[in-house]
Structures are given as structure tokens and as C-alpha cells.
Design a protein around this motif. Structure first.
Motif, PDB file in Angstrom:
ATOM      1  N   TYR A 263      -4.749   2.253 -33.335  1.00  0.00           N
ATOM      2  CA  TYR A 263      -4.215   3.472 -33.946  1.00  0.00           C
ATOM      3  C   TYR A 263      -3.533   4.395 -32.929  1.00  0.00           C
ATOM      4  O   TYR A 263      -3.163   5.518 -33.291  1.00  0.00           O
ATOM      5  N   ALA A 264      -3.350   3.926 -31.697  1.00  0.00           N
ATOM      6  CA  ALA A 264      -2.755   4.752 -30.639  1.00  0.00           C
ATOM      7  C   ALA A 264      -3.461   6.103 -30.537  1.00  0.00           C
ATOM      8  O   ALA A 264      -2.845   7.136 -30.291  1.00  0.00           O
ATOM      9  N   GLY A 265      -4.781   6.094 -30.747  1.00  0.00           N
ATOM     10  CA  GLY A 265      -5.581   7.312 -30.651  1.00  0.00           C
ATOM     11  C   GLY A 265      -5.612   8.138 -31.916  1.00  0.00           C
ATOM     12  O   GLY A 265      -6.413   9.073 -32.022  1.00  0.00           O
ATOM     13  N   ALA A 266      -4.748   7.824 -32.891  1.00  0.00           N
ATOM     14  CA  ALA A 266      -4.703   8.584 -34.148  1.00  0.00           C
ATOM     15  C   ALA A 266      -5.631   7.925 -35.161  1.00  0.00           C
ATOM     16  O   ALA A 266      -5.200   7.253 -36.106  1.00  0.00           O
ATOM     17  N   PHE A 267      -6.935   8.121 -34.977  1.00  0.00           N
ATOM     18  CA  PHE A 267      -7.931   7.481 -35.832  1.00  0.00           C
ATOM     19  C   PHE A 267      -7.771   7.911 -37.288  1.00  0.00           C
ATOM     20  O   PHE A 267      -7.364   9.057 -37.562  1.00  0.00           O
TER      21      PHE A 267
ATOM     22  N   LEU B  31     -12.909   8.562 -39.161  1.00  0.00           N
ATOM     23  CA  LEU B  31     -13.371   8.217 -37.814  1.00  0.00           C
ATOM     24  C   LEU B  31     -13.011   9.268 -36.765  1.00  0.00           C
ATOM     25  O   LEU B  31     -13.561   9.246 -35.664  1.00  0.00           O
ATOM     26  N   ALA B  32     -12.083  10.158 -37.066  1.00  0.00           N
ATOM     27  CA  ALA B  32     -11.582  11.107 -36.065  1.00  0.00           C
ATOM     28  C   ALA B  32     -12.712  12.012 -35.575  1.00  0.00           C
ATOM     29  O   ALA B  32     -13.462  12.567 -36.384  1.00  0.00           O
ATOM     30  N   PRO B  33     -12.867  12.177 -34.255  1.00  0.00           N
ATOM     31  CA  PRO B  33     -13.936  13.047 -33.753  1.00  0.00           C
ATOM     32  C   PRO B  33     -13.763  14.497 -34.183  1.00  0.00           C
ATOM     33  O   PRO B  33     -14.737  15.200 -34.421  1.00  0.00           O
ATOM     34  N   VAL B  34     -12.521  14.951 -34.277  1.00  0.00           N
ATOM     35  CA  VAL B  34     -12.205  16.254 -34.864  1.00  0.00           C
ATOM     36  C   VAL B  34     -11.242  15.988 -36.013  1.00  0.00           C
ATOM     37  O   VAL B  34     -10.167  15.433 -35.810  1.00  0.00           O
TER      38      VAL B  34
END
Length: 645
Positions: free
Chosen positions: A537-541, A545-548
Motif C-alpha cells: 500500500y506504499a504506507g497508505a494502509f 489498519l491505519a494507525p491513525v
């Protein structure tokens, strides 16, 4: 005359002694120009190879995997020739083709600089333009040793000395350059039109830390420049997605030399993602009838002697204590199975008690070599969704299918099911010391697993020699952004350890019998899964799942009270939300939130505070305009609950 059956099933007759290349020319001049190698009865051979008997023949081009290898192996020889021209004192080691390219190892005073690579690329271009014919010749072992001794190629001498007495050894010659090599190679240097030397790394001779560190030059090559350009563009994109770089930039994990190699530190955001995954896995496993265990992080070596790990895996373990002294020797656990087997043996089981499905979120320790360490992919301490199913023979297929179904459900939910492949890993009957159990047990268990896999209907490839020491396995494979394939999940059928641990159940006939055991993970190693998700996801969860999940951005400090209200409402519904109270311009705050890949930004000012609304910006749709606060809360909660991607 001989008969040659071609790839399309047709047959042609030729005089014995015709070469693979001559057959290609007879079929098509275009095919001959594109040909890189041949496949004769399934074995990859040179285009120079003479055909003297009836056979199956396939002409391999760059579009075929083995054709690519022949092409890139030739490129590695061109590199070696360039190095010998520019750095005459350099000694040659080995230079194989690898996935997406090639490398060659050299023993040279000092490493190669970026300027050196430029010089070598220029020399390689000269070699290609010289259109040097590539000629194969063979020598006896004694003649081969004499030739390499004359050239001072000490590493080649070592390789030759490892070959049996009486061996006939092949070499390839390009102009003044000669290299020990089994081939195959192209016919001429002119075909390697496009190449790029990509990096320099250190590599121990023969992969052993006891040997000298050599300089390894990596490169890649293609028949056409546009193909090379496309590949290099993909490589640049991969660098942007590389979890080792991106994970640090996003504050997901870090490492420290004072702590040690292969021991990553999960920072709050990374730890939050792993916590979400762990809760998801444990809840799903409980729904599917798994029972939880919690076992020690270490054990006496007596336990590992029973399981066979002490004999077959000791080098990969962290051992505490000295066997030669009269004291207990412990080892940090590299897996959980012996512990869960001990739990099983706590009381006698009946056939009615089976299947038993044990699950544990296990922290494990494996003494990986320093050269293998890479970010979160290969580490020395990791946490895994480990489990063992104790089953009767009549339950084996159904339970195995249930495990695969669980894995596929996990991979589908994470959005990576389309990126995985399956490998049926079998034993190597020529390396029996690596395994426990008899040939008959291995053949029977592999036959059972093959039938199950065929019944499931998954597309798998077979790999000899990749089995666990106690049984065959299904490996779920995933390629990282650089194209390297890693095993992320395994499912193993174990026919041996139940006997070693004297695990039994009382069957319907009143007799004690040994069960089968299925070793499995459901999501694999959490650290490796986190790395995989960062790159996917290139960091774009996905939002769940996103931590924030939400960043609330006030236009000015006047609206901090309303921000607090918005934050509390979201937190009460289980949404991970952060306010940004900094005295910065709103445009700056938005840009920073975007760089952090936050799924939603809520901008609030006078209008929003008065109307109880929020101005929504999302990662997917950018500016979505004003929305009722409660409507937004309901929307994001539903998105999270459904685990939307």
C-alpha cells in the motif's frame, strides 16, 4: 536421420549432429535471432549443442525464464571481462544470472566506487560493439587447473579442485577473456544491447563468514533499451515503496546498533498495526475452534533433542549455557510445536477429543546470519500466529482444507491474496541426513498432501528439498517490491513428531494410536506481514489498519473546543483520531497529514463549529466538502467494521 519433436507437438527430421541454433534457423530466421538457449528433453542447453538422437526440443528466447538466465549469464561474463580489462589485478569468483539480473563477485583491493561502475559500463559497451564470438571448449581436470594457475585465478582453482577426478570441465572464451563455466551462453556479445550496473555489495566467498569478503557487482540486462528503461522505472518505484525506507519515514519502526542487527523496534504506529492484526487473527481463530496456549520463551535442550531440532536446527538457535560443563543448557525457542505437544500430553485423549486446534501468538528467536538481515523481512526475533492441529487420519484432509481456507481469508482481507503463490515443498531423497523418518513415510505423506492440494484446486509448483525436516509443506510465497520471493506462511503435515513425543489418542477400537499433526500459521510473522503491507500500500494502509485513521485540523485556536468534541465522539466509537493543535497554516497541516498517509482529514472552522459539521478530505476522493458530523462518524465506523480497502 533423427526426429525432433517441437514445442507445438509437430515433428521434423534432421541429420544427426545438427545444432540447436541450426534447427532454430530452419524454423525461422526471426526465432534464430531471438534464441538464447534450447531445452532438450527438459534440460537447458547451449545453442551450440549438437543433437544426435531423437528428442523434444524447445527454442528458448528472452521471454522464457531459462532463456533470460542464459542472456543475463552472458552479461555477467561481459562484466567480468570488463573488470579484468580495467582492473587487471582483480580475481574472478562466481557470476550467475539471478532473478531480474545478474551479479559477479571479485576479489579486488578496495571496493568498487560509483565512478568505477561508470568505467565498467563504458568498457562493457565496447565489448558488445566488438561483437566477440562466444566459444565453448572443454579441458580435462588437470588441463583446467593448469590454465587457471597460469592466469592466477585462485577461486577458479578451488572450484575445479572440488570436482571429481576425471571430470571434463567446460570454459567459455570471448576474445582474450576465458572463464570457467557450465553455461549456457549466447553465441556473441553483440546481442546484449541494454544493461545497467545497479549496485555494489559485500559477499563472503561461498556464503561463509569464515571466508574472505569479496566485492559483488549487481546488474541487469535486456535485449532492448526500452525494456531496460521500463525495468529501471519499476526499480525506482520499488525504492519508494521499500518498507525498510518507508517504514522508518512513517515512524512505524526503527533499528539501533546498540540493540543489535535483526532486532527491530516497533514504534507506536507500527506496534498499533501489529496489535490490530493480532486481535483480528486471534478473534478469527477463536471463531474457527482454536484454543489458546501460552508457553515459555525458552526450554532445556532436552526438549529440542526429543523434537529433533537439536540435531537438525541447532545452528539456527540461540543457545544459553555450555554443553561441555555439567549444567543445564537452555535455548530460546525457534518454534512453539514442542511446547504445545507437551500440553497435549498432559492427559490421555480419546478419538472423540480430536481434532484439537492449538493457537498461540508466539515470540520466536532464530539465529539468522548477518548477511541475511533485512528490515522486517528477516529478523532474529519475531512474533508469529502459530498453531498446531492434532488430528486423526480421517480428519486430515478436512482440517488441512480448513487451514488453507483460513489463510486465504486472511490474505483476502489484507488485500494481498492476488499477490501470493503456492509452493508444494518436498523432501530431497538424496539428502536423507537433513530429515527424520523413512522413505516410505515421506512418500506416503507427500502423496497425501498432493491429493489434498489437488482436491482444493489451488495452482501450485513443486520444490524438491524445501520440506521441513519432519514433513512436507505448503508454502505461501510473496514477492517484495524488489522481486525477491519470501515464504510468508507455511502449512506442514507432520508424520514424525507425534511418535517422538509419544502423543497418542485412544481410537474407537480401544487401541492407542499416533495422530497426524498440522503445523501452520494463519497470517505468518507479524513483522514480515507489516513489511509486506507497507510495500503493498506504499504506507497508505486501508482505514481499518491505519494507525491513525482521522486527523482533525482546526483553522485557528478559536475552534479547539469543537475539535475536542469531534475527537471525543470519534474515540467513543473506536476510531483512532489525532487533533493537530499546532499554530501552523491549514495548508501546511493538510500537506503533512497527506505525507503521513492519513485516510481522513477533518477541517473545522467557524461554519463547521456552528453547524455541527466537518469539512472532509479523504485520501481517495480528496476534498469531499461539508458533512454532518454524525453522518461522517457512522460512515467511517462502517468502513472500519467491514475492513474495506
Amino acid at each position: 536421420m533423427i526426429k525432433i519433436r517441437l514445442k507445438d507437438g509437430s515433428e521434423k527430421q534432421y541429420e544427426a549432429g545438427i545444432s540447436v541454433l541450426e534447427v532454430a534457423k530452419d524454423l525461422s530466421e526471426g526465432l534464430a535471432r531471438a534464441a538464447c538457449a534450447g531445452s532438450v528433453n527438459g534440460k537447458t542447453v547451449d545453442l551450440r549443442t549438437k543433437l544426435n538422437e531423437n528428442c523434444d526440443l524447445n527454442i528458448l528466447t528472452f521471454n522464457d525464464e531459462e532463456g533470460k538466465k542464459a542472456f543475463r549469464h552472458t552479461a555477467s561474463h561481459i562484466l567480468a571481462q570488463a573488470v579484468k580489462r580495467v582492473f587487471k589485478e582483480a580475481k574472478l569468483a562466481i557470476g550467475p544470472a539471478i532473478e531480474d539480473g545478474f551479479y559477479y563477485d571479485f576479489d579486488k583491493e578496495g571496493s568498487f566506487s560509483a565512478e568505477d561502475l561508470e568505467k565498467l559500463e563504458a568498457e562493457m559497451k565496447k565489448i558488445v560493439k566488438e561483437e566477440l564470438p562466444i566459444e565453448k571448449f572443454e579441458l580435462s581436470r588437470e588441463e583446467a587447473l593448469k590454465l587457471m594457475e597460469e592466469k592466477g585465478e585462485t577461486y577458479k582453482i578451488e572450484l575445479i579442485n572440488d570436482l571429481p577426478e576425471g571430470s571434463v570441465i567446460s570454459f567459455y572464451k570471448m576474445g582474450e577473456f576465458v572463464d570457467l563455466c557450465a553455461g549456457p551462453h549466447l553465441m556473441n556479445t553483440k546481442f546484449v544491447k541494454a544493461f545497467k550496473l545497479t549496485q555494489v555489495a559485500g559477499a563472503y566467498w561461498r556464503g561463509s563468514e569464515k571466508n574472505k569478503m569479496l566485492s559483488r557487482i549487481y546488474g541487469t540486462s535486456f535485449p532492448k533499451k526500452n525494456e531496460l528503461d521500463e525495468h529501471l522505472a519499476k526499480v525506482e518505484e520499488a525504492k519508494k515503496r521499500d518498507h525498510n525506507k518507508l517504514g522508518r519515514e512513517l515512524g512505524l519502526f526503527t533499528t539501533s546498533d546498540i540493540i543489535g542487527q535483526g532486532l527491530p523496534l516497533l514504534m507506536p504506529k507500527g506496534a498499533k498495526v501489529v496489535q490490530i492484526l493480532q486481535r483480528f487473527v486471534e478473534d478469527e481463530e477463536e471463531k474457527r475452534g482454536y484454543v489458546l496456549t501460552k508457553t515459555p520463551l525458552m526450554a532445556k535442550n532436552d526438549l529440542y533433542k526429543v523434537s529433533g531440532h537439536w540435531d537438525h536446527y541447532k545452528d539456527g538457535m540461540f543457545v544459553l549455557g555450555d554443553e561441555e560443563k555439567d549444567e543445564d543448557v537452555f535455548a530460546l525457542r525457534p518454534m512453539t510445536c514442542p511446547f504445545q505437544f507437551t500440553i497435549y500430553n498432559n492427559d490421555q485423549k480419546s478419538y472423540r477429543d480430536l481434532p484439537i486446534r492449538y493457537a498461540e501468538t508466539s515470540t520466536l528467536f532464530r539465529n539468522e546470519s548477518s548477511g541475511e538481515m533485512h528490515g522486517l523481512i528477516r529478523v532474529r526475533q519475531f512474533t508469529i500466529s502459530e498453531g498446531h492441529l492434532v488430528v486423526r487420519p480421517d480428519q486430515l484432509e478436512e482440517e488441512f482444507k480448513g487451514v488453507v481456507d483460513l489463510i486465504n481469508f486472511m490474505m483476502d482481507t489484507l488485500g494481498i491474496k492476488e499477490d501470493i503463490t503456492y509452493r508444494f515443498s518436498k523432501w530431497d531423497p538424496n539428502n536423507k541426513e537433513k530429515y527424520i523418518g523413512s522413505k516410505e513415510e515421506w512418500e506416503r505423506t507427500q502423496g497425501i498432501m498432493k491429493n489434498i492440494l489437488d482436491h482444493i484446486g489451488i495452482n501450485y509448483k513443486e520444490a524438491e528439498g524445501e520440506a521441513a525436516f519432519y514433513g512436507p509443506k505448503l508454502d505461501i510465497q510473496f514477492k517484495n517490491v524488489h522481486g525477491k520471493e519470501d515464504t510468508i506462511i507455511t502449512v506442514q503435515i507432520d508424520f514424525a513428531l507425534a511418535k517422538r513425543f509419544n502423543m497418542t489418542y485412544v481410537d474407537r477400537d480401544g487401541e492407542k494410536k499416533h495422530p497426524y499433526i498440522i503445523h501452520r500459521t494463519s497470517i505468518g510473522c507479524y513483522e514480515r506481514t507489516l513489511a509486506m503491507l507497507i510495500e503493498k500500500y506504499a504506507g497508505a494502509f486501508p482505514t481499518w489498519l491505519a494507525p491513525v485513521q482521522v486527523k482533525v485540523l482546526p483553522i485557528s485556536e478559536k475552534y479547539h473546543d469543537y475539535v475536542e468534541k469531534v475527537v471525543k465522539i470519534l474515540q467513543n466509537r473506536g476510531v483512532r483520531v489525532e487533533p493537530d493543535y499546532r499554530a501552523e497554516k491549514i495548508g501546511y497541516k493538510i500537506r503533512e497529514a497527506r505525507l503521513q498517509r492519513i485516510p481522513y482529514m477533518l477541517i473545522v472552522g467557524e461554519k463547521e463549529a456552528y453547524e455541527n459539521t466537518v469539512s472532509v478530505r479523504s485520501r481517495k476522493n480528496d476534498d469531499e466538502g461539508s458533512m454532518d458530523l454524525q453522518a461522517f462518524v457512522d460512515r467511517i465506523v462502517e468502513e472500519i467494521q467491514n475492513k474495506e480497502r
